[in-house]
Structures are given as C-alpha cells and as structure tokens.
Design an enzyme around this catalytic site. Structure first.
Site, PDB file in Angstrom:
ATOM      1  CG  HIS A  15      12.329  24.485  13.484  1.00  0.00           C
ATOM      2  ND1 HIS A  15      12.864  23.676  14.454  1.00  0.00           N
ATOM      3  CD2 HIS A  15      11.051  24.763  13.872  1.00  0.00           C
ATOM      4  CE1 HIS A  15      11.955  23.458  15.395  1.00  0.00           C
ATOM      5  NE2 HIS A  15      10.843  24.106  15.065  1.00  0.00           N
ATOM      6  NE  ARG A  18       8.043  26.577  13.552  1.00  0.00           N
ATOM      7  CZ  ARG A  18       6.957  26.201  12.905  1.00  0.00           C
ATOM      8  NH1 ARG A  18       6.738  26.627  11.693  1.00  0.00           N
ATOM      9  NH2 ARG A  18       6.089  25.385  13.463  1.00  0.00           N
TER      10      ARG A  18
END
Ligand SMILES: CC(C)=CCC/C(C)=C/CC/C(C)=C/COP(=O)(O)OP(=O)(O)O
Ligand SMILES: [Zn+2]
Length: 426
Positions: free
Chosen positions: A256, A299
């Site tokens: 992420h 992401r």
C-alpha cells in the site's frame, strides 16, 4: 454551532479508512465505442463501478478546460487554510478528535509551503501553545504528544506535533520546550523485539507507520542511537511484498502507498535503500499511475486519490534523490492535481472529483504538486537530511509553477525549515 459549522458543508469528515461491504456482479462485455474498459472487466464490483465514474469525471475535466489554464488557485487555498485559525472547526470534524496534531500539521505546513509569510507569528504562537497541551505525562510537559488533550501519547500524534513545531521557526523558544529525554525513553519503550515500533503503549499496533514516526522524530531531534535502530532494517526488508511495494507488517500484508512511503522514508533515514529490491519497488510505483486519470492510486486495482500524490509521489522522489531515476510521470500527476483535485466551487484540495476537499488532501496534494515541479538529488553528507530539489525548467511546464517552496520528501517539510531544526539540535 459557529457560522462556519453551519456553512462549511464543503469540509468532508470522511477522510480515512472508508469501509464498505464488497458487492460483486458478473457482467457482460460492453460494445460501446467510447467505453474505457475497467481493469477487471470480467467482474463488476463497487470499485470498478466507482472507477468508471472517476474516469468519466476526470475525462470531462481534462477535455473541458484550456490546458494552459490549469494553475493553482493560491488565494482560494489561503482563505480555506486561514479559516481554521479564525473560526471554530465545524462539527463534521469531530471524528478527527484524536488527530488534532495532524490537523495542525496539515494546515500549518500547507500555509508555510505556499508562502512562509502566510503562517504568521500569531498563528505560530497559537500552534505551539495548543501542541504542548497535548502532552500527558507526570514527568514531562514537553512530549511525547497525544492526539488530543488527555489522550495517551501516540507515535502519529508525536510525529505530527514535532513537524508542526518545525514550521513554527522556534517562536518563543518553543523548540527548546520539547523534552528530548522523555521522548527518547518513550520511543525505546515502544521498540519491539522484531525491530518494529508500536504506535502507542499497551494498545498500539506495530507496523511501518510506527517505524517511520519513531525514526523521523528521533532523527529530527538528534536522538538516533544504535539501540534505537537495531533490527529496524531487517524488519522493513521483510515488509516488501511480491508486488514490490511494502505492506504495514511482514505477514503477507498487501502493498500500500502509505505503508510503502513509511518503509522507504525510514530506509532513507537509515541510509539503507540498497537493502531492498529496488527494481520491483520502482515498477510498483510506476504501476500506481493510471494513464486515463493521470493520478496515482494506493494499491492494485484501487482508485486514484490526490493524497497518493505524496505517499507514492514522495516515495518516487526519495528514489530519484538517491540516484535510482524517476519512476512516475510528473507531468501527468500535475495535471491530475490541478484539473481533478481543485474546484472553482469549493476551496481546498480533494481526493478526486465528486469528493469534498479537506485539510489532509490539501496538504498532500500540495506536496505532490511540489514534487511534479522539482528534480531531486542529494549533494553530499547524510542522505535524508540533505535531499535537495531544483525546480524543473518552468518553460517546460504547461502552466505557471505553483510557487510552493522546495520540500524534503523524506520528512514532509519545507527543506529550509527541516534544515533549521536539524541545525538547532546538533
Ligand atoms: C506518517 C504516517 C502515520 C503515515 C500513514 C501512511 C498511511 C498508511 C496512509 C494511508 C492512509 C489511507 C488513505 C488509507 C486509505 O485506505 P483506503 O482503503 O480507504 O483507500 P485505498 O482504496 O486508496 O487503499
Ligand atoms: Zn486520500
């Protein structure tokens, strides 16, 4: 309720961690000429539907404006940021009660970056006064800092509090009121045997955010020791996933943008960027940018969002400063920020079209914009402290430069302010 409370509908409270149930529908392929295929064309989810809407909104904004007109509306932003100092914040910001130092950081840092004079001495004084009220300890009144009055000291709160003090130029000697000894002792208590750091004693979680906040604060305050940093590189290296980005922890967590920034900036502070798979990381950063919307997502298979202009953009800037080259399209990112994250109707910068602006997205979009107008390098000496930028040739920009001051992507602070703070504590 203050006037602002009644009128400031444009201030969004839905800032972090949106949670919703996944709804999946199998769909047929469409044969519409103007239709841009979603990434996952076999499967329709709430995310693919949202992306279609975002694509549509961004396309409309790119097509409807004269490209040369996309400049940063600095005065509109100044008005928005000044409001926070002159009025009570509206009730929709109540969920941010435990993020008070963060709000101070987003607002003060944005004003300082736009124009150092816009963060007036009066603002700096009230900032410093407020920040020291966030200290809860029997033994110290100079840190560590909690998220609100009477709340437990927290890594994220302490990071935001120290960064807010950095932009206050040591007004009334506020830098010397920071209790370095108490902060160091607390950081050592948060240190974990696996090399990570908890975010808060007793109830905190351990992830790359804890590591970054600990190292950022410690390096600014000249508290870096062998004991503090032991095992940290090993911890961070394990957080890099098969995708190339970093998860929050080493247990097969999803890569992420936010956690990747924390890991990469931490490795930069430790001068250990050469310990990770750099090729995969750069590839992962490049893949966060979408051709159509031109901005960055956080992401795989998720939507663009203005805040990743910093979390991913600053990661790319750090790698550029370290000599690995540039892995994002800065021109495209600039267009996403200027066309899609500002609106003529509401002051402040936003996540994406259709969202309301907020202080968080304002600061991180501004810092992202600064990245798109700069080239990063490191002349010599300690890497993270000395990351430097030069403006890209203004004649190559499609519109006037935004006038944001040079910034250090590792620390999320104006370069000049970070330097002054480092020098003060050395
Ligand atoms: C210094 C410090 C404490 C840094 C924190 C960095 C960090 C983890 C940032 C990410 C925050 C964020 C926008 C999460 C959203 O997840 P989401 O699931 O709502 O959004 P997504 O769909 O874009 O992933
Ligand atoms: Zn965001």
């Amino acid at each position: 309720m203050s006037n602002l409370g009644r009128n400031a509908k444009f201030i969004s409270s839905n800032i972090l961690g949106r949670k919703r149930a996944v709804v999946e529908n199998i769909i047929d392929e469409r044969e519409d000429d103007d239709y841009i295929e979603p990434i996952m064309k076999e499967l329709e989810t709430e995310t693919t539907t949202d992306r279609e809407q975002t694509l549509h909104d961004c396309m409309e904004l790119f097509n409807s404006k004269d490209k040369k007109d996309a400049t940063l509306n600095r005065d509109f932003l100044k008005m928005y940021l000044n409001l926070a100092f002159s009025s009570k914040l509206p009730p929709q910001l109540t969920p941010l009660d435990a993020s008070q130092p963060w709000m101070l950081y987003w607002i003060s840092n944005s004003l300082k970056a736009l124009n150092p004079e816009w963060l007036t001495d009066d603002f700096k004084r009230s900032l410093a006064q407020k920040l020291f009220k966030l200290v809860e300890s029997d033994n110290s009144c100079g840190g560590p800092f909690g998220g609100g009055v009477g709340q437990l000291p927290h890594m994220a709160g302490s990071f935001a509090a120290i960064n807010s003090l950095v932009v206050c130029d040591n007004i009334d000697g506020c830098w010397d009121k920071v209790d370095r000894k108490a902060i160091y002792k607390w950081l050592m208590e948060l240190k974990q045997p696996d090399g990570g750091f908890k975010t808060c004693l007793e109830v905190g979680e351990t992830d790359t955010r804890g590591v970054y906040c600990a190292l950022e604060v410690a390096s600014l305050l000249n508290l870096m020791t062998v004991e503090l940093t032991e095992g940290v590189v090993e911890y961070l290296v394990k957080c890099q996933t098969y995708e190339g980005g970093f998860g929050g922890c080493s247990h097969e967590d999803e890569a992420h943008g936010g956690y990747t920034f924390c890991a990469v900036a931490s490795l930069a502070i430790l001068d250990k960027l050469d310990e990770i798979n750099m090729e995969k990381l750069m590839e992962w950063c490049s893949m966060r940018q979408y051709n159509e919307e031109r901005g960055l997502c956080g992401r795989s298979n998720k939507l663009v969002d203005g805040c990743y202009s910093y979390w991913v953009g600053a990661t790319a800037a750090i790698l550029e400063a370290a000599g690995y080259g540039n892995c994002i399209n800065k021109k495209y990112l600039r267009e996403y920020i200027l066309y899609c994250c500002q609106s003529e109707k509401e002051p402040g910068l936003r996540d994406k079209p259709g969202k309301h602006p907020d202080f968080y997205h304002t600061m991180y979009n501004l810092y992202g914009l600064a990245i798109t107008e700069s080239k990063f390098y490191t002349p010599s000496g300690n890497f993270a402290e000395n990351v430097t930028s030069t403006p890209v040739d203004a004649s190559l920009l499609p519109s006037a430069p935004s006038g944001i001051c040079p910034m250090n992507p590792v620390y999320g602070l104006p370069t000049k302010d970070a330097k002054a703070f480092f020098n003060h504590f050395r």
